[in-house]
Design a protein around this motif. Sequence first.
Motif, PDB file in Angstrom:
ATOM      1  N   UNK A  29       4.158   1.903  -3.471  1.00  0.00           N
ATOM      2  CA  UNK A  29       3.180   2.032  -4.393  1.00  0.00           C
ATOM      3  C   UNK A  29       2.125   0.992  -4.119  1.00  0.00           C
ATOM      4  N   UNK A  30       2.683  -0.315  -3.904  1.00  0.00           N
ATOM      5  CA  UNK A  30       1.735  -1.269  -4.099  1.00  0.00           C
ATOM      6  C   UNK A  30       0.883  -1.490  -2.727  1.00  0.00           C
ATOM      7  N   UNK A  31       1.344  -0.899  -1.650  1.00  0.00           N
ATOM      8  CA  UNK A  31       0.465  -0.558  -0.439  1.00  0.00           C
ATOM      9  C   UNK A  31      -0.649   0.354  -0.543  1.00  0.00           C
ATOM     10  N   UNK A  32      -0.166   1.423  -1.308  1.00  0.00           N
ATOM     11  CA  UNK A  32      -1.299   2.516  -1.741  1.00  0.00           C
ATOM     12  C   UNK A  32      -2.465   2.049  -2.560  1.00  0.00           C
ATOM     13  N   UNK A  33      -2.158   1.046  -3.395  1.00  0.00           N
ATOM     14  CA  UNK A  33      -3.035   0.382  -3.825  1.00  0.00           C
ATOM     15  C   UNK A  33      -3.797  -0.737  -3.424  1.00  0.00           C
ATOM     16  N   UNK A  34      -3.416  -1.253  -2.235  1.00  0.00           N
ATOM     17  CA  UNK A  34      -3.946  -2.434  -1.681  1.00  0.00           C
ATOM     18  C   UNK A  34      -5.045  -1.881  -0.908  1.00  0.00           C
ATOM     19  N   UNK A  35      -4.924  -0.801  -0.028  1.00  0.00           N
ATOM     20  CA  UNK A  35      -5.841  -0.546   0.999  1.00  0.00           C
ATOM     21  C   UNK A  35      -7.089  -0.121   0.084  1.00  0.00           C
ATOM     22  N   UNK A  36      -7.141   0.712  -0.804  1.00  0.00           N
ATOM     23  CA  UNK A  36      -8.538   1.228  -1.281  1.00  0.00           C
ATOM     24  C   UNK A  36      -9.072  -0.130  -1.975  1.00  0.00           C
ATOM     25  N   UNK A  37      -8.375  -1.076  -2.287  1.00  0.00           N
ATOM     26  CA  UNK A  37      -9.122  -2.243  -2.865  1.00  0.00           C
ATOM     27  C   UNK A  37      -9.717  -2.849  -1.649  1.00  0.00           C
ATOM     28  N   UNK A  38      -9.069  -3.057  -0.567  1.00  0.00           N
ATOM     29  CA  UNK A  38      -9.546  -3.992   0.491  1.00  0.00           C
ATOM     30  C   UNK A  38     -10.741  -3.424   1.355  1.00  0.00           C
ATOM     31  N   UNK A  39     -10.531  -2.231   1.675  1.00  0.00           N
ATOM     32  CA  UNK A  39     -11.475  -1.654   2.517  1.00  0.00           C
ATOM     33  C   UNK A  39     -12.724  -1.740   2.071  1.00  0.00           C
ATOM     34  N   UNK A  40     -13.219  -1.415   0.868  1.00  0.00           N
ATOM     35  CA  UNK A  40     -14.554  -1.614   0.549  1.00  0.00           C
ATOM     36  C   UNK A  40     -15.085  -2.978   0.431  1.00  0.00           C
ATOM     37  N   UNK A  41     -14.263  -3.905   0.184  1.00  0.00           N
ATOM     38  CA  UNK A  41     -14.463  -5.171   0.150  1.00  0.00           C
ATOM     39  C   UNK A  41     -14.740  -5.946   1.681  1.00  0.00           C
ATOM     40  N   UNK A  42     -13.840  -5.268   2.599  1.00  0.00           N
ATOM     41  CA  UNK A  42     -14.121  -5.628   4.116  1.00  0.00           C
ATOM     42  C   UNK A  42     -15.492  -5.103   4.546  1.00  0.00           C
ATOM     43  N   UNK A  62      -1.224  -8.471   1.323  1.00  0.00           N
ATOM     44  CA  UNK A  62      -0.962  -7.505   2.194  1.00  0.00           C
ATOM     45  C   UNK A  62      -0.007  -7.721   3.260  1.00  0.00           C
ATOM     46  N   UNK A  63      -0.263  -8.902   3.912  1.00  0.00           N
ATOM     47  CA  UNK A  63       0.168  -9.420   5.185  1.00  0.00           C
ATOM     48  C   UNK A  63       1.787  -9.662   4.704  1.00  0.00           C
TER      49      UNK A  63
END
Length: 172
Positions: A36-49, A149-150
């Motif tokens: 569940x946490x990984x599924x929330x992390x990527x959508x937050x990190x990708x636009x920021x990156x 994430x890491x």
Amino acid sequence: MTADLNATSPIHDQELDFPGFGNAELIEYILERYHGVHRAQFPALIPLADRIEKTHAGHPRCPAGLTAHLRKMQEELEWHMCKEENVLFPWLRQGVPLAQVQGPIGVMRQEHDEHAQSLAILAELTGGLTLPADACNSWRRLYSGLEELRHDLMQHIDLENNLLFVGANHPA
């Protein structure tokens, strides 16, 4: 003993008796704490990156290629988690002996190694998650989120490889 499924501290710092967990408890913990946490992390990190790459493209320490790498990581991890959730975890919940699921476990372990390689690439792209002195707040948030994430992914892999896949073979 029941797990606090909302816990967010690393597994090694928690007072949870993971070896005492049955497969069902351990899998439920993994699903909520990591999947569940990984599924929330990527959508937050990708636009920021993406924002950092576009805004700071001329900066010598800009993590060029990070957005594409995060998208690839997200896709690979999502596919991996779906296989666990739909194939391996139901078998382990039912108490299927580990000897009978060594094939799927072998595939999951190999993919865990690939996820670790993806983390190494992430480190290369970000200079070991070392911020430049003039990093903006968005860049700082990005690297903080990437570090989380890491850490989470390493803990997730460790819990599965070194506990779930080696001996928690009782269903309850």
